[in-house]
Scaffold this motif. Sequence first.
Motif, PDB file in Angstrom:
ATOM      1  N   GLY A  14      25.960   6.976  19.796  1.00  0.00           N
ATOM      2  CA  GLY A  14      25.009   7.387  20.970  1.00  0.00           C
ATOM      3  C   GLY A  14      24.118   6.274  21.517  1.00  0.00           C
ATOM      4  O   GLY A  14      24.809   5.091  22.076  1.00  0.00           O
ATOM      5  N   ARG A  15      22.988   6.603  21.441  1.00  0.00           N
ATOM      6  CA  ARG A  15      22.303   5.404  21.882  1.00  0.00           C
ATOM      7  C   ARG A  15      21.195   4.888  20.966  1.00  0.00           C
ATOM      8  O   ARG A  15      20.127   4.296  20.982  1.00  0.00           O
ATOM      9  N   SER A  16      21.828   4.518  19.679  1.00  0.00           N
ATOM     10  CA  SER A  16      21.320   4.033  18.382  1.00  0.00           C
ATOM     11  C   SER A  16      22.172   3.146  17.885  1.00  0.00           C
ATOM     12  O   SER A  16      23.355   2.986  18.167  1.00  0.00           O
ATOM     13  N   GLY A  34      22.912   1.830   6.442  1.00  0.00           N
ATOM     14  CA  GLY A  34      22.680   3.314   6.933  1.00  0.00           C
ATOM     15  C   GLY A  34      21.380   3.520   7.782  1.00  0.00           C
ATOM     16  O   GLY A  34      21.176   4.636   8.278  1.00  0.00           O
ATOM     17  N   ARG A  35      20.622   2.431   7.942  1.00  0.00           N
ATOM     18  CA  ARG A  35      19.476   2.502   8.618  1.00  0.00           C
ATOM     19  C   ARG A  35      19.946   2.608  10.210  1.00  0.00           C
ATOM     20  O   ARG A  35      20.763   2.083  10.730  1.00  0.00           O
ATOM     21  N   SER A  88      25.793  -6.030   9.937  1.00  0.00           N
ATOM     22  CA  SER A  88      26.977  -5.419  10.552  1.00  0.00           C
ATOM     23  C   SER A  88      26.490  -3.989  11.028  1.00  0.00           C
ATOM     24  O   SER A  88      25.522  -3.416  10.446  1.00  0.00           O
ATOM     25  N   ALA A  89      26.665  -3.700  12.364  1.00  0.00           N
ATOM     26  CA  ALA A  89      26.333  -2.536  12.919  1.00  0.00           C
ATOM     27  C   ALA A  89      27.228  -1.708  13.949  1.00  0.00           C
ATOM     28  O   ALA A  89      28.092  -2.339  14.496  1.00  0.00           O
ATOM     29  N   THR A  90      27.131  -0.408  13.901  1.00  0.00           N
ATOM     30  CA  THR A  90      28.013   0.189  15.076  1.00  0.00           C
ATOM     31  C   THR A  90      26.851   0.769  16.039  1.00  0.00           C
ATOM     32  O   THR A  90      25.798   0.998  15.657  1.00  0.00           O
TER      33      THR A  90
END
Length: 100
Positions: free
Chosen positions: A51-53, A59-60, A46-48
Motif C-alpha cells: 500500500g503506502r507503507s 515485520g515493522r 530489506s523491505a517491501t
Amino acid sequence: MGFLRGRAEKRRRRHEPDPELPFLTVGQADSLLLGARIYSLGLGHSATIEGRSLVLQDGRRLEMYDLARQLSLVPEREWTGVIAADLDRRLAPGAQDGPA
C-alpha cells in the motif's frame, strides 16, 4: 489501441492526488516509496512496499503519511535528503518507530 489508452490513463493518474497520501500526487507517492525502499536497503534493511507503507523484513511497518507531509513542503530535488534523515532516525538501532 486499448494498450495505448491504458498507458495514457496511467500517465494521467500519476498527476492526481494520492488517496492515501493526499499531500502528494500518485506519482510523487510512488517516488517516495521507491526512494524509501532503496534507502532502507542501503542501511541493510530489506523491505517491501505494501500500500503506502514500507514493511521491513523484521515485520515493522513504516507508515509514510507524516513523511509525505514533510516532502510536500520542500522541492522534489531535496526529497532524497529528507527521506534519508527520516529513515536514519526511524531505523537507528533501538529506535521506536512512532509517527513519522
